[in-house]
Scaffold this motif. Structure first.
Motif, PDB file in Angstrom:
ATOM      1  N   ASN A   1       0.822  -1.192   0.000  1.00 32.32           N
ATOM      2  CA  ASN A   1       0.000   0.000   0.000  1.00 32.32           C
ATOM      3  C   ASN A   1       0.863   1.252   0.000  1.00 32.32           C
ATOM      4  O   ASN A   1       2.076   1.190   0.159  1.00 32.32           O
ATOM      5  CB  ASN A   1      -0.954   0.010   1.207  1.00 32.32           C
ATOM      6  N   SER A   2       0.205   2.384  -0.162  1.00 31.74           N
ATOM      7  CA  SER A   2       0.898   3.661  -0.114  1.00 31.74           C
ATOM      8  C   SER A   2       1.095   4.061   1.341  1.00 31.74           C
ATOM      9  O   SER A   2       0.647   3.379   2.261  1.00 31.74           O
ATOM     10  CB  SER A   2       0.076   4.723  -0.853  1.00 31.74           C
ATOM     11  N   ARG A   3       1.759   5.180   1.554  1.00 26.53           N
ATOM     12  CA  ARG A   3       2.059   5.607   2.922  1.00 26.53           C
ATOM     13  C   ARG A   3       0.804   5.895   3.738  1.00 26.53           C
ATOM     14  O   ARG A   3       0.801   5.777   4.961  1.00 26.53           O
ATOM     15  CB  ARG A   3       2.949   6.854   2.876  1.00 26.53           C
ATOM     16  N   ASN A   4      -0.280   6.276   3.061  1.00 29.56           N
ATOM     17  CA  ASN A   4      -1.525   6.546   3.783  1.00 29.56           C
ATOM     18  C   ASN A   4      -2.433   5.318   3.822  1.00 29.56           C
ATOM     19  O   ASN A   4      -3.646   5.438   4.030  1.00 29.56           O
ATOM     20  CB  ASN A   4      -2.261   7.733   3.168  1.00 29.56           C
ATOM     21  N   MET A   5      -1.841   4.143   3.573  1.00 30.42           N
ATOM     22  CA  MET A   5      -2.524   2.853   3.667  1.00 30.42           C
ATOM     23  C   MET A   5      -3.573   2.642   2.581  1.00 30.42           C
ATOM     24  O   MET A   5      -4.438   1.772   2.699  1.00 30.42           O
ATOM     25  CB  MET A   5      -3.170   2.675   5.049  1.00 30.42           C
ATOM     26  N   LYS A   6      -3.522   3.410   1.503  1.00 34.56           N
ATOM     27  CA  LYS A   6      -4.420   3.182   0.384  1.00 34.56           C
ATOM     28  C   LYS A   6      -3.793   2.182  -0.570  1.00 34.56           C
ATOM     29  O   LYS A   6      -2.645   1.790  -0.409  1.00 34.56           O
ATOM     30  CB  LYS A   6      -4.714   4.503  -0.330  1.00 34.56           C
ATOM     31  N   LEU A   7      -4.556   1.768  -1.579  1.00 33.77           N
ATOM     32  CA  LEU A   7      -4.044   0.818  -2.553  1.00 33.77           C
ATOM     33  C   LEU A   7      -2.768   1.340  -3.194  1.00 33.77           C
ATOM     34  O   LEU A   7      -2.635   2.542  -3.457  1.00 33.77           O
ATOM     35  CB  LEU A   7      -5.087   0.555  -3.645  1.00 33.77           C
ATOM     36  N   ILE A   8      -1.853   0.434  -3.450  1.00 29.14           N
ATOM     37  CA  ILE A   8      -0.612   0.807  -4.113  1.00 29.14           C
ATOM     38  C   ILE A   8      -0.933   1.406  -5.478  1.00 29.14           C
ATOM     39  O   ILE A   8      -1.819   0.941  -6.196  1.00 29.14           O
ATOM     40  CB  ILE A   8       0.313  -0.428  -4.254  1.00 29.14           C
ATOM     41  N   ASP A   9      -0.235   2.471  -5.816  1.00 30.46           N
ATOM     42  CA  ASP A   9      -0.432   3.168  -7.088  1.00 30.46           C
ATOM     43  C   ASP A   9       0.358   2.422  -8.171  1.00 30.46           C
ATOM     44  O   ASP A   9       1.595   2.396  -8.138  1.00 30.46           O
ATOM     45  CB  ASP A   9       0.057   4.612  -6.966  1.00 30.46           C
ATOM     46  N   LEU A  10      -0.340   1.820  -9.122  1.00 26.25           N
ATOM     47  CA  LEU A  10       0.332   1.022 -10.138  1.00 26.25           C
ATOM     48  C   LEU A  10       1.197   1.882 -11.065  1.00 26.25           C
ATOM     49  O   LEU A  10       2.215   1.414 -11.573  1.00 26.25           O
ATOM     50  CB  LEU A  10      -0.692   0.231 -10.953  1.00 26.25           C
ATOM     51  N   ARG A  11       0.801   3.121 -11.272  1.00 28.58           N
ATOM     52  CA  ARG A  11       1.646   4.012 -12.078  1.00 28.58           C
ATOM     53  C   ARG A  11       2.956   4.299 -11.359  1.00 28.58           C
ATOM     54  O   ARG A  11       4.029   4.308 -11.978  1.00 28.58           O
ATOM     55  CB  ARG A  11       0.909   5.327 -12.351  1.00 28.58           C
ATOM     56  N   ARG A  12       2.859   4.513 -10.063  1.00 30.33           N
ATOM     57  CA  ARG A  12       4.077   4.757  -9.287  1.00 30.33           C
ATOM     58  C   ARG A  12       4.954   3.511  -9.263  1.00 30.33           C
ATOM     59  O   ARG A  12       6.178   3.601  -9.369  1.00 30.33           O
ATOM     60  CB  ARG A  12       3.724   5.179  -7.861  1.00 30.33           C
ATOM     61  N   LEU A  13       4.325   2.339  -9.136  1.00 28.24           N
ATOM     62  CA  LEU A  13       5.080   1.091  -9.172  1.00 28.24           C
ATOM     63  C   LEU A  13       5.828   0.971 -10.497  1.00 28.24           C
ATOM     64  O   LEU A  13       7.006   0.588 -10.523  1.00 28.24           O
ATOM     65  CB  LEU A  13       4.137  -0.100  -8.986  1.00 28.24           C
ATOM     66  N   ASN A  14       5.155   1.307 -11.578  1.00 29.12           N
ATOM     67  CA  ASN A  14       5.792   1.241 -12.887  1.00 29.12           C
ATOM     68  C   ASN A  14       6.994   2.178 -12.963  1.00 29.12           C
ATOM     69  O   ASN A  14       8.052   1.816 -13.502  1.00 29.12           O
ATOM     70  CB  ASN A  14       4.777   1.601 -13.972  1.00 29.12           C
TER      71      ASN A  14
END
Length: 222
Positions: free
Chosen positions: A132-145
């Motif tokens: 997840n992201s730092r605010n515990m939301k779903l991981i950002d797939l664009r950021r992962l890319n």
């Protein structure tokens, strides 16, 4: 061995009938994915490559299970059973419609210690997303890319489909190719990956037992 060359595996990829139709570029992407996996597995002085860092565990999970980025995005702590060594995978479509059953993938020896250390550090609740992201939301797939591109750039690896370079989905093909090269039956691989393209009667009635699934996963050479 870190940084090992995979010429034999690439040749096997090119000759395998299931993968031959995309061999022109898939073999290169496979090598690129393998080099990134080696970098993550062997560690690096930079924090972002540390074996228990989120990016390292994310890449290892994609590469050693064959799951897609969208499936990884939905993983919750309850989806991972470290004691019995299973990851339960669910797609967003299946979650919303329930048209397809969940599938389970055994946790490979290479992945188990990484996941165990990662989860011990984070103390997640059963419904918390594992990645997840730092605010515990779903991981950002664009950021992962973008993060994967940064790792590839550090290895002078081309990225993006436009230049037939590394993409996040390359880790999915990396897993399938390693399984094929380890002589795992195609029906087993299809079960792990959730492939349903084979409409034969044998494929329709095929069932993979838990014991056989673990035995086969232990045979995959990463």
């Amino acid at each position: 061995m870190c940084g090992r060359q995979r010429h034999a595996e690439v040749l096997a990829l090119a000759e395998h009938p299931r993968l031959r139709r995309r061999r022109t570029h898939a073999s290169l992407r496979y090598v690129f994915a393998g080099r990134v996996v080696d970098r993550v597995r062997c560690g690096h002085s930079a924090h972002r490559y540390r074996s228990t860092a989120p990016l390292a565990v994310t890449i290892a999970t994609l590469a050693f299970t064959g799951m897609r980025a969208g499936e990884l995005q939905l993983l919750t702590r309850a989806s991972i059973d470290l004691d019995q060594r299973w990851i339960t995978i669910e797609t967003l479509k299946a979650k919303l419609t329930r048209v397809r059953p969940l599938r389970r993938v055994p946790i490979h020896d290479r992945l188990l210690p990484l996941l165990r250390a990662y989860l011990q550090e984070r103390k997640l609740g059963p419904t918390n997303n594992v990645f997840n992201s730092r605010n515990m939301k779903l991981i950002d797939l664009r950021r992962l890319n973008e993060q994967v591109k940064a790792v590839a750039a550090s290895l002078s690896i081309p990225v993006g489909r436009a230049v037939d370079g590394l993409v996040v989905h390359s880790f999915h093909h990396f897993f399938e190719t390693q399984a094929v090269n380890s002589n795992i039956p195609q029906q087993v691989i299809d079960t792990w990956l959730g492939h349903t393209s084979d409409r034969s009667m044998g494929a329709h009635y095929y069932r993979l037992s838990d014991g056989d699934s673990h035995t086969m996963m232990a045979r995959v050479q990463f």
